[in-house]
Scaffold this motif. Structure first.
Motif, PDB file in Angstrom:
ATOM      1  N   THR A 276       3.470  -7.520  -4.048  1.00  0.00           N
ATOM      2  CA  THR A 276       2.265  -7.680  -3.233  1.00  0.00           C
ATOM      3  C   THR A 276       1.052  -7.112  -3.956  1.00  0.00           C
ATOM      4  O   THR A 276      -0.033  -7.710  -3.955  1.00  0.00           O
ATOM      5  N   GLY A 277       1.232  -5.961  -4.604  1.00  0.00           N
ATOM      6  CA  GLY A 277       0.135  -5.372  -5.369  1.00  0.00           C
ATOM      7  C   GLY A 277      -0.297  -6.250  -6.526  1.00  0.00           C
ATOM      8  O   GLY A 277      -1.486  -6.426  -6.781  1.00  0.00           O
ATOM      9  N   VAL A 278       0.655  -6.833  -7.222  1.00  0.00           N
ATOM     10  CA  VAL A 278       0.340  -7.721  -8.347  1.00  0.00           C
ATOM     11  C   VAL A 278      -0.479  -8.917  -7.860  1.00  0.00           C
ATOM     12  O   VAL A 278      -1.509  -9.279  -8.454  1.00  0.00           O
ATOM     13  N   VAL A 279      -0.035  -9.532  -6.778  1.00  0.00           N
ATOM     14  CA  VAL A 279      -0.734 -10.708  -6.268  1.00  0.00           C
ATOM     15  C   VAL A 279      -2.120 -10.336  -5.750  1.00  0.00           C
ATOM     16  O   VAL A 279      -3.089 -11.075  -5.969  1.00  0.00           O
ATOM     17  N   TYR A 280      -2.235  -9.198  -5.086  1.00  0.00           N
ATOM     18  CA  TYR A 280      -3.557  -8.747  -4.633  1.00  0.00           C
ATOM     19  C   TYR A 280      -4.482  -8.542  -5.836  1.00  0.00           C
ATOM     20  O   TYR A 280      -5.639  -8.961  -5.831  1.00  0.00           O
ATOM     21  N   GLY A 281      -3.957  -7.901  -6.877  1.00  0.00           N
ATOM     22  CA  GLY A 281      -4.772  -7.647  -8.059  1.00  0.00           C
ATOM     23  C   GLY A 281      -5.236  -8.902  -8.760  1.00  0.00           C
ATOM     24  O   GLY A 281      -6.291  -8.921  -9.395  1.00  0.00           O
ATOM     25  N   GLY A 415      -6.114   2.174 -12.824  1.00  0.00           N
ATOM     26  CA  GLY A 415      -4.701   1.993 -13.111  1.00  0.00           C
ATOM     27  C   GLY A 415      -3.905   2.028 -11.820  1.00  0.00           C
ATOM     28  O   GLY A 415      -4.383   2.520 -10.784  1.00  0.00           O
ATOM     29  N   TYR A 416      -2.676   1.523 -11.889  1.00  0.00           N
ATOM     30  CA  TYR A 416      -1.818   1.434 -10.709  1.00  0.00           C
ATOM     31  C   TYR A 416      -0.395   1.737 -11.148  1.00  0.00           C
ATOM     32  O   TYR A 416       0.047   1.271 -12.205  1.00  0.00           O
ATOM     33  N   VAL A 437      -6.266   6.282 -10.698  1.00  0.00           N
ATOM     34  CA  VAL A 437      -4.945   5.648 -10.618  1.00  0.00           C
ATOM     35  C   VAL A 437      -4.492   5.674  -9.162  1.00  0.00           C
ATOM     36  O   VAL A 437      -4.483   6.733  -8.524  1.00  0.00           O
ATOM     37  N   LYS A 438      -4.108   4.504  -8.650  1.00  0.00           N
ATOM     38  CA  LYS A 438      -3.560   4.402  -7.305  1.00  0.00           C
ATOM     39  C   LYS A 438      -2.048   4.217  -7.400  1.00  0.00           C
ATOM     40  O   LYS A 438      -1.573   3.427  -8.227  1.00  0.00           O
ATOM     41  N   ILE A 439      -1.345   4.939  -6.555  1.00  0.00           N
ATOM     42  CA  ILE A 439       0.107   4.947  -6.610  1.00  0.00           C
ATOM     43  C   ILE A 439       0.673   4.191  -5.410  1.00  0.00           C
ATOM     44  O   ILE A 439       0.295   4.453  -4.259  1.00  0.00           O
ATOM     45  N   ASN A 440       1.529   3.228  -5.700  1.00  0.00           N
ATOM     46  CA  ASN A 440       2.238   2.448  -4.678  1.00  0.00           C
ATOM     47  C   ASN A 440       1.304   1.713  -3.727  1.00  0.00           C
ATOM     48  O   ASN A 440       1.633   1.496  -2.551  1.00  0.00           O
ATOM     49  N   GLY A 441       0.159   1.323  -4.229  1.00  0.00           N
ATOM     50  CA  GLY A 441      -0.764   0.546  -3.420  1.00  0.00           C
ATOM     51  C   GLY A 441      -1.906   0.010  -4.260  1.00  0.00           C
ATOM     52  O   GLY A 441      -2.257   0.587  -5.290  1.00  0.00           O
ATOM     53  N   TYR A 442      -2.476  -1.108  -3.812  1.00  0.00           N
ATOM     54  CA  TYR A 442      -3.602  -1.736  -4.525  1.00  0.00           C
ATOM     55  C   TYR A 442      -4.647  -2.062  -3.468  1.00  0.00           C
ATOM     56  O   TYR A 442      -4.399  -2.815  -2.529  1.00  0.00           O
ATOM     57  N   SER A 443      -5.821  -1.465  -3.581  1.00  0.00           N
ATOM     58  CA  SER A 443      -6.838  -1.606  -2.544  1.00  0.00           C
ATOM     59  C   SER A 443      -8.210  -1.713  -3.168  1.00  0.00           C
ATOM     60  O   SER A 443      -8.467  -1.177  -4.249  1.00  0.00           O
TER      61      SER A 443
END
Length: 490
Positions: A276-281, A415-416, A437-443
């Motif tokens: 989900t994070g990859v697709v959001y990014g 970074g993520y 750096v965001k951990i376990n999430g992309y926002s």
């Protein structure tokens, strides 16, 4: 979708007066979805640029805005926020941003609705007294003041024009700096709406000005000695040009220049969450934002499973007209940028890259590029940013290889990290040479209230944030009673 869009008329706002930019360079604004003509682009001429610089310099030398009490500046910022809070204003801004930049209406609407909050936040900062403090001294209290360097030039990009432009304007005005905003020639409309609101709110003449045009007028203002600070968000080439122009006179510069952002997925990660994070990014703002995904770094043992999950999600993404409420993603901003992204994809293919994509293209004539992962390239060939829905894939066997890849570019914006072991994730993230750096999430949002958005390496210079951006436009002034040392150092 209907093509009848009523865009705000292109107008400068110079010294309290709206005027038509005098130069027609023969270029046009086009609907990113269909290629349809929207408006003729126009630019300031030399005389209009000089009038704006003269007005800003006059306000600075008179000290009228700088010496306006912070409480009164805050009140005016709140009035400006009220003028921007109307439903019709938000609709005009979100529609204009959507059809010119290609960002989907659900995203541009959020940015338009947040717009008043930016100015209210700056007003609150002033009321909290951050620019006028007392600190202990050897002979009593010392005044610790922050005062504006002088007229500020604000150069905003075409991606996120409302959010980025308003943040710069609110910060400069709160700091007491007369400012000139030059938005991108591709997305000037929210800036025009801000200028209208500033006039209605009673912001004094010459305090906030708007000059429309391309990089030609930006260069004129950057190189003018009356400009005392420059805040720029844009590309690396533009940032370098500004840094060179400001270097001789040590003009403070705030530069945010993008990033080839790394997302690291360890074998113990929740792979559904990581996918989900990859697709959001890849898809948020159509991949056209500074903290978008640039390189996916995945542990070798879970690479195939993760890519299958990503492609499954990408197949559900609705790539369509940016004004369609059902669209998850829209087109790229203009044909030139579209051609550049396709050229970058071709370059990576020619260097051994395999294109992975599963999102259907719409039956529209606009600048649509499906979100794409590129697997199989040498990491040396993916070190530069592609400002679009494209990311390279690289695998690693252990933490050392992962860190070498994560720090393997000259850019360092975001970074993520995805891992079920948060202690390990934090330890790894602390070694990444990047601004955050965001951990376990992309926002899209900042990760912590009051924290800065930093830029390392070629990603820029300085820090942005609520307090940091206001203070950028100021210098310290410390005043107090001093002891008198004896002559001769006794």
């Amino acid at each position: 979708m209907s093509g009848n869009y009523q865009l705000p008329e292109l107008k400068n706002y110079i010294d309290g007066t709206f005027s038509t930019p005098a130069v027609d360079r023969g270029h046009s604004l086009h609907d990113a979805n269909t290629g349809a003509l929207l408006q003729q682009r126009r630019s300031c001429n030399h005389e209009q640029v000089q009038a704006a610089l003269q007005a800003a310099d006059r306000v600075h030398r008179a000290g009228t805005w700088e010496n306006t009490p912070a409480s009164e500046r805050a009140e005016l910022l709140d009035k400006l926020a009220e003028e921007l809070a109307g439903e019709e204003t938000a609709r005009t801004i979100s529609t204009a941003d959507s059809i010119t930049s290609g960002a989907v209406i659900r995203t541009t609407r959020k940015m338009a609705n947040i717009l008043p909050l930016v100015f209210r936040g700056a007003a609150a900062y002033l009321r909290e007294g951050h620019l006028d403090k007392k600190v202990p001294g050897p002979c009593g209290e010392v005044d610790y003041l922050r005062r504006p360097w002088g007229p500020a030039l604000l150069i905003a990009p075409w991606n996120g024009p409302t959010a980025i432009g308003s943040h710069k304007v609110a910060s400069a005005l709160a700091a007491g700096a007369p400012c000139i905003l030059k938005p991108s020639e591709f997305t000037p409309h929210s800036a025009i709406m801000m200028a209208r609101a500033a006039q209605r709110a009673g912001i004094p003449e010459g305090v906030f000005q708007l000059t429309l045009g391309d990089r030609t007028i930006g260069a004129q203002m950057v190189e003018d000695p009356r400009i005392k600070a420059v805040s720029f968000t844009g590309g690396l080439a533009g940032g370098r040009a500004i840094a060179r122009a400001c270097a001789d006179d040590f003009i403070p510069t705030q530069l945010e220049l993008g990033g080839n952002n790394q997302l690291v997925v360890f074998a113990d990660a929740d792979l559904d969450r990581a996918a989900t994070g990859v697709v959001y990014g890849l898809t948020n703002l159509n991949g056209q934002w500074c903290r978008a995904l640039g390189r996916l770094l995945v542990q070798e043992s879970v690479k195939d499973v993760l890519l299958d999950k990503v492609l499954s999600l990408l197949s559900t993404i609705h790539l369509g007209h940016s004004l369609d409420e059902e669209s998850d993603m829209g087109p790229l901003v203009h044909r030139g940028h579209y051609d550049q992204v396709l050229s970058d994809l071709e370059r990576l293919q020619n260097r051994g890259g395999h294109l992975l994509s599963s999102t259907p293209l719409p039956d529209l004539a606009g600048n649509f590029v499906a979100p794409t992962l590129v697997d199989g390239c040498d990491p040396a060939d993916t070190r530069e940013e592609i400002f679009g829905p494209v990311a390279a894939v690289h695998s690693f066997r252990n933490d050392d290889e992962a860190l070498a890849l994560a720090n393997g570019t000259d850019l360092g914006l975001a970074g993520y990290v995805y891992s079920s072991d948060e202690t390990k994730a934090f330890a790894f993230a602390r070694k990444m040479r990047t601004g955050g750096v965001k951990i376990n999430g992309y926002s899209l949002l900042s990760i912590g209230e009051g924290t800065p958005r930093g830029a390392w390496g070629l990603s820029g210079l300085g820090e942005e944030g609520h307090a940091q951006s206001i203070e950028f436009f100021t210098g310290a002034r410390v005043i107090g009673i001093s002891p008198q040392d004896a002559l001769g150092g006794r």
